[in-house]
Design a protein around this motif. Structure first.
Motif, short mmCIF file in Angstrom:
data_model
loop_
_atom_site.label_atom_id
_atom_site.label_comp_id
_atom_site.label_asym_id
_atom_site.label_seq_id
_atom_site.Cartn_x
_atom_site.Cartn_y
_atom_site.Cartn_z
N LEU A 85 -78.47 48.88 4.55
CA LEU A 85 -77.60 48.05 4.81
C LEU A 85 -78.19 47.53 5.84
CD1 LEU A 85 -74.11 48.89 3.91
CD2 LEU A 85 -75.58 47.09 2.77
N GLY A 86 -78.68 48.04 6.78
CA GLY A 86 -79.48 47.16 8.50
C GLY A 86 -81.10 46.72 8.00
N THR A 87 -81.38 47.43 6.73
CA THR A 87 -82.68 46.91 6.56
C THR A 87 -82.40 45.71 5.82
OG1 THR A 87 -83.69 49.21 6.97
CG2 THR A 87 -84.87 46.92 5.58
N GLY A 88 -81.38 45.18 5.32
CA GLY A 88 -81.17 43.77 4.38
C GLY A 88 -80.41 42.82 5.09
N LEU A 89 -79.55 43.73 6.37
CA LEU A 89 -79.72 42.34 6.97
C LEU A 89 -80.64 41.72 7.79
CD1 LEU A 89 -77.27 41.03 8.26
CD2 LEU A 89 -76.89 42.65 9.19
N GLY A 90 -81.12 43.36 7.95
CA GLY A 90 -82.63 42.39 8.71
C GLY A 90 -84.13 41.39 8.41
N ILE A 91 -83.69 41.57 6.70
CA ILE A 91 -84.64 40.85 6.24
C ILE A 91 -84.39 39.71 5.77
CG2 ILE A 91 -84.98 40.69 3.39
CD1 ILE A 91 -85.71 43.61 3.59
N GLY B 168 -74.24 50.21 14.04
CA GLY B 168 -75.53 51.58 13.63
C GLY B 168 -75.74 50.08 12.90
N ILE B 169 -75.28 49.67 11.34
CA ILE B 169 -76.29 48.45 10.12
C ILE B 169 -76.23 47.94 11.69
CG2 ILE B 169 -75.60 47.25 8.63
CD1 ILE B 169 -73.41 49.13 7.82
N ILE B 170 -75.90 47.18 12.75
CA ILE B 170 -76.40 45.78 12.61
C ILE B 170 -77.26 45.96 13.92
CG2 ILE B 170 -75.68 43.96 14.63
CD1 ILE B 170 -72.97 44.36 14.19
N ARG C 230 -83.04 45.67 15.14
CA ARG C 230 -84.10 46.26 15.66
C ARG C 230 -85.85 45.69 14.86
NH1 ARG C 230 -87.74 48.01 19.70
NH2 ARG C 230 -89.65 49.57 18.13
N SER C 231 -85.10 45.59 12.94
CA SER C 231 -85.69 44.91 12.54
C SER C 231 -86.12 44.48 12.22
CB SER C 231 -84.83 45.90 10.72
OG SER C 231 -84.54 46.43 10.55
N ILE C 232 -85.49 42.79 12.60
CA ILE C 232 -86.16 41.81 12.85
C ILE C 232 -87.60 40.83 13.56
CG2 ILE C 232 -85.72 39.48 14.10
CD1 ILE C 232 -82.65 40.09 14.28
N GLY C 233 -87.63 42.18 15.00
CA GLY C 233 -89.05 41.55 15.32
C GLY C 233 -90.11 42.07 14.57
N PHE C 234 -89.71 43.20 13.65
CA PHE C 234 -90.75 44.43 12.81
C PHE C 234 -91.30 43.44 12.00
CE2 PHE C 234 -92.10 46.99 9.78
CZ PHE C 234 -93.03 47.88 10.47
N ILE C 235 -90.55 43.33 11.23
CA ILE C 235 -90.44 42.76 9.76
C ILE C 235 -90.84 40.79 10.21
CG2 ILE C 235 -89.07 41.41 8.27
CD1 ILE C 235 -87.47 43.81 8.43
N GLY C 236 -90.01 40.54 11.48
CA GLY C 236 -91.28 38.95 11.31
C GLY C 236 -92.10 38.71 11.91
N SER D 219 -90.74 45.83 4.24
CA SER D 219 -89.41 45.76 3.08
C SER D 219 -88.83 47.20 3.31
CB SER D 219 -88.60 44.71 2.62
OG SER D 219 -89.22 43.46 2.80
N VAL D 220 -89.98 47.57 2.58
CA VAL D 220 -89.96 49.11 2.06
C VAL D 220 -89.96 50.43 3.47
CG1 VAL D 220 -90.57 50.61 0.50
CG2 VAL D 220 -90.03 48.54 0.02
N PHE D 221 -90.83 49.43 4.14
CA PHE D 221 -91.54 50.26 5.09
C PHE D 221 -90.91 50.23 6.19
CE2 PHE D 221 -95.28 50.91 8.91
CZ PHE D 221 -95.18 52.08 9.14
#
Length: 271
Positions: free
Chosen positions: A88-94, A149-151, A156-162, A207-209
């Motif tokens: 869920l955290g990854t999905g929200l980050g995407i 934890g999800i948020i 954290r994922s925003i920076g990596f994916i972005g 996204s998968v990574f």
């Protein structure tokens, strides 16, 4: 390549004298930095403890083995929570990172003077703070539990994916964009028919990574109250129940190995 005259001939040298002195000065500065760092490290190091470390490690391992497999039944629920936090955290980050990436890319941002620096600031801020720190802050703000934890994983994922996504956007073939624009397509149609098809494989792979990485990071968020198997790890650590800690470590290792395998298979199928 510098040359210097010697006995009426030109003698080739690899570097100029100035460049050679600069290199020697660099090595000298590195040696000084190493000595200074060594002194700082030794300042508060108790070497008697370091000498006793092998015996202490052997004693801990003797108490941690064999694992207490009966404790395994209590881990399935927290393990499921950990997977949900990561997913869920990854999905929200995407969802949050995708528009930020388009604003950060030079060839898609509406404003290179205002919106692009703001998007880059969001990416840098997200990447600068570890997910554990995000979780610690969110637990203090919204309380302990899976939501924190999800948020935390999402932020954290925003920076990596972005970052990876906006770099992929900037590397697209502009001739395809110009061809679609020449048909009179609108901005959204250009995105849909020229930009998105070129970045879709990279988007899926990123996204998968990131989901694979988040599986690993979410295993420790419970140590600060953000739920998951890390919360279950906290109790045996406080009680010095090392046989139970070993079981948790084995479960985490198996989970990460499976997520790595799934991530590799999905990325191979997509890219």
């Amino acid at each position: 390549m510098p040359v210097t005259p010697q006995d009426g001939r030109l003698l080739w040298q690899r570097r100029t004298p100035l460049a050679q002195w600069a290199i020697w000065f660099g090595w000298l500065a590195l040696a000084v930095l190493f000595v200074f760092s060594w002194q700082v490290m030794n300042k508060n190091t108790i070497w008697l403890f370091v000498e006793d470390a092998p015996r202490q490690a052997a004693d801990l391992l003797s108490r941690a083995w064999p694992p207490r497999w009966s404790y395994l039944d209590r881990l399935w629920g927290p393990l499921w929570d950990t997977i949900n936090i990561a997913t869920l955290g990854t999905g929200l980050g995407i969802v949050l990172a995708t528009p930020v990436a388009f604003l950060a890319a030079r060839n898609t941002t509406p404003s290179a003077a205002l919106l692009r620096p703001l998007a880059l600031l969001i990416i840098v801020a997200s990447r600068s703070i570890n997910s554990l720190i995000w979780a610690l802050l969110l637990v203090a703000i919204i309380g302990p539990g899976l939501l924190a934890g999800i948020i935390a994983i999402a932020l954290r994922s925003i920076g990596f994916i972005g970052k990876l996504l906006y770099e992929a956007i900037e590397e697209i073939d502009e001739t395809q964009v110009e061809a679609v624009r020449a048909t009179g397509a609108s901005g959204w149609q250009i995105m849909d028919y020229a930009v998105w098809p070129q970045i879709a494989p990279a988007f899926a792979g990123i996204s998968v990574f990131r989901w694979d990485i988040n599986i690993r990071e979410s295993t420790i968020l419970g140590l600060v109250g953000a739920g998951g198997i890390g919360l279950q790890l906290q109790y045996p650590l406080c009680a010095l129940a090392w046989a139970e800690v070993t079981v948790i470590f084995i479960v985490i290792l198996a989970t990460v190995a499976v997520s790595e395998w799934v991530s590799a298979k999905v990325r191979a199928a997509i890219i």
